[in-house]
Design an enzyme around this catalytic site. Structure first.
Site, PDB file in Angstrom:
ATOM      1  N   CYS A  38       4.506  14.656  72.226  1.00 18.57           N
ATOM      2  CA  CYS A  38       5.232  15.768  71.944  1.00 18.57           C
ATOM      3  C   CYS A  38       5.791  15.670  70.536  1.00 18.57           C
ATOM      4  CB  CYS A  38       6.470  15.719  72.685  1.00 18.57           C
ATOM      5  SG  CYS A  38       6.201  16.481  74.456  1.00 18.57           S
ATOM      6  N   HIS A  63      10.843  19.479  70.663  1.00 17.11           N
ATOM      7  CA  HIS A  63      12.086  19.272  71.392  1.00 17.11           C
ATOM      8  C   HIS A  63      12.885  18.344  70.599  1.00 17.11           C
ATOM      9  CE1 HIS A  63      10.909  15.038  72.854  1.00 17.11           C
ATOM     10  NE2 HIS A  63       9.959  15.623  73.098  1.00 17.11           N
TER      11      HIS A  63
END
Length: 333
Positions: A223, A205
């Site tokens: 992440c 992301h």
């Protein structure tokens, strides 16, 4: 105003395994995206080392973002340059040459210790002819980014963030109370685009505008985080179902024009090795890489690459010394 770039032209001195650098002015790099043609069979290197001159107001972090390079990458490549005050007119090496990871040339490949993503775009039933690469941030030691094979499970534009309880508890200990839901917007830590992985809870992301410069470091909760402008370019290219390979390769080897190169990054803290252990691992890799091609190793270059990781490919082989021609004995009277 765009700064002028200084790009080195390279000439290989095969007998020494070195690179000689000369400088020529070229156009600004803003038109040079992170897209590289895949090298011909037998070659593993893409891109080229570049140089730029710092401006008075620059930090290395500013330069890193301008060139789509991570923080640790540019600091490691410039060990004698001050991170925050490089100095007006200071030459800064921009590490834009890479050895492709030892992984399939398809889909997304993320080399965790390198903190870099490689994407191989391909049409159905055809092999990729290009590779696109971006720097990324990865999980801290207590929030490790997973390894292994997975896929892109979902694409989300303008994602809403629902922080897990573990993250809310961590922030609360620091006096930062997170809401149950963070709406989409410029301060959303997921940014405007997210690619959900097949591993539950993990995404590739972007980031909010308040953390846009923290790319290329171990700062996430597992992440894969990208510059906002980079994930915006990558997002429309990647389809749901695209394979993703997350690998752990602090040392990479690659051929180019018959010369063997090594690119070394700092191993993850939890995988830290002594020099002897790193050397043993590198020699095992070299043995496999040279099984079908003889090579004369440059021991000094190999040692320096391992002892002083720069994240820049270094030639570690050299051509064998030529066999001297026999001399003809002179006759006498």
């Amino acid at each position: 105003m765009s700064r002028n770039r200084i790009k080195p032209a390279y000439f290989k001195k095969r007998t020494l395994g070195w690179l000689v650098v000369s400088f020529t002015l070229v156009a600004p790099l803003s038109s040079m995206a992170e897209v590289f043609a895949l090298p011909a069979n037998g070659s593993d290197l893409i891109g080229e080392i570049q140089y730029t001159k710092a401006k008075h107001e620059d930090t290395l972090i500013d330069i890193a973002r301008e060139f789509s390079v991570g923080q640790d990458e540019i600091v490691m490549a410039n060990p004698t340059v001050d991170r925050w005050l490089p100095g007006d007119g200071k030459d800064v090496l921009v590490p834009r040459q890479f050895i492709l990871p030892d992984a399939p040339h398809s889909g997304v490949v993320i080399n965790i210790p390198e903190m870099r993503l490689y994407y191989y775009p391909a049409q159905p039933k055809t092999k990729a002819t290009q590779v696109i690469t971006y720097p990324v941030s990865i999980g801290r030691m207590d929030w490790r980014t997973p390894l292994g094979a997975t896929k892109i499970a979902q694409k989300v534009k303008d994602p809403v963030w629902r922080p897990p309880e573990t993250i809310k508890e961590e922030h609360a200990r620091d006096g930062d109370i997170l809401p149950d839901v963070v709406p989409a917007g410029p301060l959303n830590p997921l940014g405007r685009f997210a690619l959900r992985l097949g591993v539950p809870g993990y995404l590739i992301h972007g980031t909010g505008i308040d953390k846009a410069y923290g790319i290329g470091m171990r700062v996430t909760h597992g992440c894969i985080r990208m510059y906002p402008e980079d994930i915006e370019r990558l997002y429309p290219l990647v389809n749901v179902g695209t394979p993703v390979h997350l690998v752990n390769q602090p040392v990479k080897l690659g051929w180019s024009d018959g010369t063997l190169y090594m690119e070394v990054h700092q191993p993850l803290d939890e995988d830290r090795m002594t020099y002897e252990q790193l050397l043993d691992s590198a020699m095992d890799m070299i043995e496999k890489k040279t099984a079908r091609q003889q090579v004369v190793l440059d021991g000094a270059a190999l040692k320096q690459a391992l002892q002083q990781p720069s994240g820049v490919p270094v030639a570690i082989s050299k051509s064998p010394d030529p066999i001297p021609e026999p001399t003809q004995a002179l006759g006498g009277t």
